[in-house]
Design an enzyme around this catalytic site. Structure first.
Site, PDB file in Angstrom:
ATOM      1  N   HIS A  53      41.485 -27.157 -17.911  1.00 44.77           N
ATOM      2  CA  HIS A  53      41.928 -28.388 -17.174  1.00 44.77           C
ATOM      3  C   HIS A  53      43.577 -28.512 -17.720  1.00 44.77           C
ATOM      4  N   ARG A  69      50.463   8.627  10.030  1.00 42.54           N
ATOM      5  CA  ARG A  69      51.566   7.908  10.342  1.00 42.54           C
ATOM      6  C   ARG A  69      52.979   8.235   9.369  1.00 42.54           C
ATOM      7  N   THR A  84      39.586   5.855  10.428  1.00 46.24           N
ATOM      8  CA  THR A  84      40.690   5.874  11.088  1.00 46.24           C
ATOM      9  C   THR A  84      41.315   4.546  11.423  1.00 46.24           C
ATOM     10  N   GLU A 122      48.650 -16.887  10.888  1.00 49.50           N
ATOM     11  CA  GLU A 122      49.551 -16.378   9.569  1.00 49.50           C
ATOM     12  C   GLU A 122      50.958 -16.210  10.292  1.00 49.50           C
ATOM     13  N   VAL A 136      45.136 -17.156  29.142  1.00 49.14           N
ATOM     14  CA  VAL A 136      46.267 -16.671  29.722  1.00 49.14           C
ATOM     15  C   VAL A 136      46.364 -15.794  31.098  1.00 49.14           C
ATOM     16  N   GLY A 166      44.569  14.351  12.252  1.00 54.65           N
ATOM     17  CA  GLY A 166      43.374  15.115  12.261  1.00 54.65           C
ATOM     18  C   GLY A 166      42.371  14.919  13.199  1.00 54.65           C
ATOM     19  N   LEU A 173      38.532  -6.343   7.280  1.00 48.70           N
ATOM     20  CA  LEU A 173      39.192  -6.654   6.235  1.00 48.70           C
ATOM     21  C   LEU A 173      39.528  -5.708   5.366  1.00 48.70           C
ATOM     22  N   GLY A 210      43.775 -16.997  15.710  1.00 49.49           N
ATOM     23  CA  GLY A 210      42.836 -16.286  14.701  1.00 49.49           C
ATOM     24  C   GLY A 210      43.708 -16.061  13.383  1.00 49.49           C
ATOM     25  N   TYR A 211      43.149 -15.107  12.727  1.00 52.43           N
ATOM     26  CA  TYR A 211      43.963 -14.721  11.245  1.00 52.43           C
ATOM     27  C   TYR A 211      45.684 -14.339  11.583  1.00 52.43           C
TER      28      TYR A 211
HETATM   29  P1  FAD Z   1      43.588   1.382   8.682  1.00 56.29           P
HETATM   30  O1  FAD Z   1      44.389   0.555   7.503  1.00 56.29           O
HETATM   31  O2  FAD Z   1      44.042   0.907  10.064  1.00 56.29           O
HETATM   32  O3  FAD Z   1      43.789   2.956   8.209  1.00 56.29           O
HETATM   33  C1  FAD Z   1      43.573   3.930   9.227  1.00 56.29           C
HETATM   34  C2  FAD Z   1      44.699   4.931   8.978  1.00 56.29           C
HETATM   35  O4  FAD Z   1      44.451   6.233   9.718  1.00 56.29           O
HETATM   36  C3  FAD Z   1      46.063   4.594   9.678  1.00 56.29           C
HETATM   37  O5  FAD Z   1      47.077   4.546   8.804  1.00 56.29           O
HETATM   38  C4  FAD Z   1      46.336   5.582  10.734  1.00 56.29           C
HETATM   39  O6  FAD Z   1      47.491   6.138  10.793  1.00 56.29           O
HETATM   40  C5  FAD Z   1      45.482   6.844  10.100  1.00 56.29           C
HETATM   41  N1  FAD Z   1      44.804   7.578  11.422  1.00 56.29           N
HETATM   42  C6  FAD Z   1      44.156   7.166  12.334  1.00 56.29           C
HETATM   43  N2  FAD Z   1      43.787   8.058  13.285  1.00 56.29           N
HETATM   44  C7  FAD Z   1      43.939   9.235  12.694  1.00 56.29           C
HETATM   45  C8  FAD Z   1      44.066  10.808  12.580  1.00 56.29           C
HETATM   46  N3  FAD Z   1      43.418  11.191  13.648  1.00 56.29           N
HETATM   47  N4  FAD Z   1      44.342  11.625  11.710  1.00 56.29           N
HETATM   48  C9  FAD Z   1      44.934  10.942  10.655  1.00 56.29           C
HETATM   49  N5  FAD Z   1      45.043   9.613  10.405  1.00 56.29           N
HETATM   50  C10 FAD Z   1      44.810   8.912  11.165  1.00 56.29           C
HETATM   51  N6  FAD Z   1      43.058  -7.591   5.832  1.00 56.29           N
HETATM   52  C11 FAD Z   1      42.661  -8.228   4.499  1.00 56.29           C
HETATM   53  O7  FAD Z   1      41.575  -8.085   4.054  1.00 56.29           O
HETATM   54  N7  FAD Z   1      43.863  -9.196   3.989  1.00 56.29           N
HETATM   55  C12 FAD Z   1      44.746  -9.571   4.817  1.00 56.29           C
HETATM   56  O8  FAD Z   1      45.576 -10.320   4.405  1.00 56.29           O
HETATM   57  C13 FAD Z   1      45.250  -8.686   5.871  1.00 56.29           C
HETATM   58  N8  FAD Z   1      46.152  -9.116   6.529  1.00 56.29           N
HETATM   59  C14 FAD Z   1      46.329  -8.250   7.726  1.00 56.29           C
HETATM   60  C15 FAD Z   1      47.746  -8.794   8.664  1.00 56.29           C
HETATM   61  C16 FAD Z   1      47.753  -8.011   9.680  1.00 56.29           C
HETATM   62  C17 FAD Z   1      49.029  -8.344  10.461  1.00 56.29           C
HETATM   63  C18 FAD Z   1      46.940  -6.722  10.160  1.00 56.29           C
HETATM   64  C19 FAD Z   1      47.217  -6.266  11.529  1.00 56.29           C
HETATM   65  C20 FAD Z   1      45.535  -6.778   9.625  1.00 56.29           C
HETATM   66  C21 FAD Z   1      45.446  -7.412   8.479  1.00 56.29           C
HETATM   67  N9  FAD Z   1      44.366  -7.295   7.500  1.00 56.29           N
HETATM   68  C22 FAD Z   1      44.049  -7.741   6.460  1.00 56.29           C
HETATM   69  C23 FAD Z   1      43.464  -6.146   8.087  1.00 56.29           C
HETATM   70  C24 FAD Z   1      43.450  -4.920   7.430  1.00 56.29           C
HETATM   71  O9  FAD Z   1      44.687  -4.228   7.366  1.00 56.29           O
HETATM   72  C25 FAD Z   1      42.439  -3.945   7.814  1.00 56.29           C
HETATM   73  O10 FAD Z   1      41.304  -4.523   7.856  1.00 56.29           O
HETATM   74  C26 FAD Z   1      42.718  -2.502   6.967  1.00 56.29           C
HETATM   75  O11 FAD Z   1      43.868  -2.085   6.879  1.00 56.29           O
HETATM   76  C27 FAD Z   1      41.407  -1.679   7.507  1.00 56.29           C
HETATM   77  O12 FAD Z   1      41.498  -0.343   6.536  1.00 56.29           O
HETATM   78  P2  FAD Z   1      40.957   1.027   7.157  1.00 56.29           P
HETATM   79  O13 FAD Z   1      41.439   1.847   6.204  1.00 56.29           O
HETATM   80  O14 FAD Z   1      39.745   0.970   7.675  1.00 56.29           O
HETATM   81  O15 FAD Z   1      42.089   1.301   8.531  1.00 56.29           O
HETATM   82  P1  NAD Z   2      40.837 -12.640  15.470  1.00 62.10           P
HETATM   83  O1  NAD Z   2      39.378 -12.157  15.710  1.00 62.10           O
HETATM   84  O2  NAD Z   2      41.095 -13.186  14.153  1.00 62.10           O
HETATM   85  O3  NAD Z   2      41.456 -13.951  16.348  1.00 62.10           O
HETATM   86  C1  NAD Z   2      41.436 -13.664  17.869  1.00 62.10           C
HETATM   87  C2  NAD Z   2      41.655 -15.143  18.228  1.00 62.10           C
HETATM   88  O4  NAD Z   2      41.880 -15.015  19.580  1.00 62.10           O
HETATM   89  C3  NAD Z   2      40.181 -15.824  18.327  1.00 62.10           C
HETATM   90  O5  NAD Z   2      40.422 -16.964  18.006  1.00 62.10           O
HETATM   91  C4  NAD Z   2      39.813 -15.875  19.883  1.00 62.10           C
HETATM   92  O6  NAD Z   2      38.885 -16.951  20.229  1.00 62.10           O
HETATM   93  C5  NAD Z   2      41.044 -15.596  20.475  1.00 62.10           C
HETATM   94  N1  NAD Z   2      41.183 -15.021  21.816  1.00 62.10           N
HETATM   95  C6  NAD Z   2      40.594 -13.892  22.157  1.00 62.10           C
HETATM   96  N2  NAD Z   2      40.859 -13.743  23.536  1.00 62.10           N
HETATM   97  C7  NAD Z   2      41.849 -14.608  23.956  1.00 62.10           C
HETATM   98  C8  NAD Z   2      42.326 -14.896  25.128  1.00 62.10           C
HETATM   99  N3  NAD Z   2      42.372 -13.914  26.180  1.00 62.10           N
HETATM  100  N4  NAD Z   2      43.094 -15.782  25.189  1.00 62.10           N
HETATM  101  C9  NAD Z   2      43.433 -16.673  24.055  1.00 62.10           C
HETATM  102  N5  NAD Z   2      42.691 -16.465  23.007  1.00 62.10           N
HETATM  103  C10 NAD Z   2      42.137 -15.622  22.877  1.00 62.10           C
HETATM  104  O7  NAD Z   2      42.095 -11.525  15.713  1.00 62.10           O
HETATM  105  P2  NAD Z   2      43.629 -11.315  15.110  1.00 62.10           P
HETATM  106  O8  NAD Z   2      44.059 -12.608  14.824  1.00 62.10           O
HETATM  107  O9  NAD Z   2      44.263 -10.459  16.130  1.00 62.10           O
HETATM  108  O10 NAD Z   2      43.171 -10.350  13.885  1.00 62.10           O
HETATM  109  C11 NAD Z   2      42.662  -9.405  14.039  1.00 62.10           C
HETATM  110  C12 NAD Z   2      41.618  -9.067  12.771  1.00 62.10           C
HETATM  111  O11 NAD Z   2      42.704  -8.605  11.689  1.00 62.10           O
HETATM  112  C13 NAD Z   2      41.019 -10.148  12.306  1.00 62.10           C
HETATM  113  O12 NAD Z   2      40.135 -10.372  12.813  1.00 62.10           O
HETATM  114  C14 NAD Z   2      41.100  -9.896  10.730  1.00 62.10           C
HETATM  115  O13 NAD Z   2      39.798  -9.013  10.537  1.00 62.10           O
HETATM  116  C15 NAD Z   2      42.136  -8.984  10.397  1.00 62.10           C
HETATM  117  N6  NAD Z   2      43.106  -9.624   9.595  1.00 62.10           N
HETATM  118  C16 NAD Z   2      42.959 -10.260   8.526  1.00 62.10           C
HETATM  119  C17 NAD Z   2      43.882 -11.035   7.929  1.00 62.10           C
HETATM  120  C18 NAD Z   2      43.548 -11.775   6.586  1.00 62.10           C
HETATM  121  O14 NAD Z   2      42.511 -11.388   6.197  1.00 62.10           O
HETATM  122  N7  NAD Z   2      44.307 -12.592   5.942  1.00 62.10           N
HETATM  123  C19 NAD Z   2      45.022 -11.381   8.412  1.00 62.10           C
HETATM  124  C20 NAD Z   2      45.427 -10.739   9.768  1.00 62.10           C
HETATM  125  C21 NAD Z   2      44.512 -10.032  10.265  1.00 62.10           C
END
Ligand code: FAD
Ligand code: NAD
Length: 466
Positions: A445, A36, A144, A188, A238, A115, A320, A183-184
């Site tokens: 406390h 990225r 990835t 948020e 939906v 990669g 996560l 969900g999450y």
């Molecule tokens: P990623 O973070 O997805 O990293 C994978 C990387 O691999 C990417 O940068 C991608 O570009 C790269 N990549 C993919 N394919 C290739 C390739 N072929 N060659 C080279 N590079 C490649 N989790 C929490 O614990 N707390 C939170 O508060 C939280 N908030 C979130 C909020 C949002 C909006 C989202 C979407 C997710 C959130 N998550 C949170 C989830 C968290 O971001 C992921 O669980 C975490 O990033 C996973 O880490 P990872 O390294 O497995 O994958």
């Molecule tokens: P999620 O799995 O947390 O929630 C998805 C929600 O969508 C569920 O409540 C499910 O019942 C509902 N749903 C599924 N299909 C549906 C449909 N067709 N119509 C209506 N509702 C439907 O997924 P997310 O919110 O997309 O987040 C993805 C993942 O990213 C999370 O599971 C979490 O692991 C990670 N994340 C973590 C944090 C954090 O740690 N604070 C924050 C953001 C994301």
């Protein structure tokens, strides 16, 4: 630079970059490939960090408008969304650059590009100019990550129909935001835009939000979010999303088939994420996936090819960042001949809304399903002196302990700083502590953490302040 490495990590997210750093610390010649253009993955670029920045800033905006009753009178409060977004972007840049520095510090070679596996020991890297290079590795770690999923036949344009990525960079506050999925991400990002002035409607497929969470907490959470003005349409699915000149029309139907049309400026689809196994050439070299298209791994993160490992969102388990990081460290240590390990029973989950929601270990529903006998201790923040002092009293702490041994089996919190308080229970659970151990530990406390102590006392029906 040599093109031979002892280990190559594909993906520079929390799983990949942490793994690469640990490999570097262990003296293993390592490279990390990221496509990225900046390190830190989903988490730092379009996930945890930008969302927490906006959650914090939108909460400040909301709070400052509600201080008059507390004797703090401010003038007109105005939102400058462009500046707010810049502040969020600054946090992202500082952190992603920081990771680049850490790779360098630990002598990890960083390749920018996509990669893919040419063979069991060869990785092809294609950069953004389509220039290809080949590197060799004794061990390969696939990290990835994951990608947002949409609804069938609906594509993200990241302006009107957005994933979390688009929801983190809207150029103006939508008048009406439809969030599909409670969900999450939905809760948020729904909270962020609701605080900034949007009318937010959450359309959820199930009869409750945050599936998998302890039901009592989930019910309380929805009650609180409703009070904050977020509207919920439960058991709705939906049917279609049609874009028009002003935004989109989302058509939903309930369990009896009654249809509803929502006109809105923006629709956030947050119905989960899928493992990212694109572009890796996995089939060709014979790496097996499971039924959810995640890479299949053994306990030590090895795939079916013994020199190739996989970690993070691309394998089984909660998506996560901290789970991904811990797997990165464990696999690096395994590769170095140590005994890397992740305890999946003590991975906390935190939702960074106001109040925060935090959870660890078993829920009450899971204990019932497994027929494990348990005791419950509960303590409300309403009776916590620190919470009272600052008028932040919503929520409670719930501790579940084994009926016979008193060992802590799980804890579920909703309330101020729940995401920080959960760490205490995590340590207690790692050490196999009983609720009595927590109850006997002196807590300062006045702190919110006293609510944890009181909940532990309450397991034995002896909470002092309730
Ligand atoms: P990623 O973070 O997805 O990293 C994978 C990387 O691999 C990417 O940068 C991608 O570009 C790269 N990549 C993919 N394919 C290739 C390739 N072929 N060659 C080279 N590079 C490649 N989790 C929490 O614990 N707390 C939170 O508060 C939280 N908030 C979130 C909020 C949002 C909006 C989202 C979407 C997710 C959130 N998550 C949170 C989830 C968290 O971001 C992921 O669980 C975490 O990033 C996973 O880490 P990872 O390294 O497995 O994958
Ligand atoms: P999620 O799995 O947390 O929630 C998805 C929600 O969508 C569920 O409540 C499910 O019942 C509902 N749903 C599924 N299909 C549906 C449909 N067709 N119509 C209506 N509702 C439907 O997924 P997310 O919110 O997309 O987040 C993805 C993942 O990213 C999370 O599971 C979490 O692991 C990670 N994340 C973590 C944090 C954090 O740690 N604070 C924050 C953001 C994301």
């Amino acid at each position: 630079m040599s093109d031979r490495f002892q280990a190559v990590v594909i993906g520079g997210g929390p799983a990949g970059y942490v793994c690469a750093i640990r490999l570097g610390q262990l003296g293993i010649k390592t490279a990390c490939i990221e496509s990225r253009g900046s390190l830190g993955g989903t988490c730092l670029n379009v996930g945890c960090i930008p969302s927490k920045s906006l959650l914090n800033l939108s909460e400040e905006f909301h709070k400052v408008q509600n201080l008059a009753d507390k004797g703090i009178e401010v003038g007109e409060v105005r939102l400058n969304l462009t500046k707010m977004m810049k502040s969020k972007d600054k946090a992202v840049t500082i952190l992603t650059k920081g990771v680049e520095f850490l790779l360098k510090k630990n002598k990890v070679s960083y390749f920018k590009g996509i990669g893919s596996l040419k063979s069991k020991n060869e990785i092809l890297i294609k950069d953004d100019q389509n220039k290809e290079s080949l590197i060799h590795a004794d061990k390969i770690i696939i990290a990835t990550g994951s990608l947002p999923v949409s609804l069938p036949g609906i594509d993200f344009d990241e302006k009107i129909i957005v994933s979390s990525t688009g929801a983190l960079k809207l150029e103006k506050v939508p008048k009406k935001l439809i969030v599909v999925g409670g969900g999450y991400i939905g809760l948020e990002m729904g909270s962020v835009w609701s605080r900034l002035g949007s009318e937010v409607h959450v359309v959820e497929f199930l009869d409750h939000i945050t599936p998998g969470m302890d039901k009592e907490i989930s019910i309380e959470f929805m009650k609180i979010l409703k009070k904050q003005g977020i509207k919920f349409h439960m058991k709705h699915k939906v049917e279609s999303i049609k874009k028009d000149k002003l935004g989109a029309i989302v058509t939903t139907s309930d369990k009896d088939g009654n249809k509803k049309n929502f006109e809105c400026d923006v629709v956030l689809i947050s119905v989960g994420r899928k493992p990212n196994t694109n572009n890796l050439n996995l089939e060709k070299i014979g790496i097996k996936l499971d039924d959810k298209k995640r890479i299949k791994t053994k306990d030590n993160f090895q795939t079916n090819l013994d020199n190739i490992y996989a970690i993070g969102d691309v394998i089984e388990g909660p998506m996560l960042a901290h789970k991904a990081e811990d797997e990165g460290i464990a696999v690096a240590e395994n590769i170095a001949g140590q005994s890397g390990h992740v305890n999946y029973d003590t991975i906390p989950g935190v939702i960074y809304t106001t109040p925060e929601v935090a959870s660890i270990g078993k829920t009450e529903e899971e204990l019932k399903e497994k027929d494990i006998k348990y005791k419950i201790g509960k303590f409300s923040f309403m009776a916590n002196s620190r919470a009272k002092a600052i008028d932040d009293t919503e929520g409670f702490v719930k501790i579940l302990a084994d009926e016979k041994t008193d060992k802590v089996l799980g804890a579920h919190l909703i309330g101020p700083h729940a995401g920080e308080l959960i760490a205490e229970i995590g340590i207690a659970m790692e050490f196999g502590a009983s609720s009595e151990d927590i109850a006997r530990t002196c807590h300062a406390h006045p702190t919110f953490s006293e609510a944890v102590k009181e909940a532990a006392l309450s397991v034995d029906k002896r909470a002092i302040h309730s």
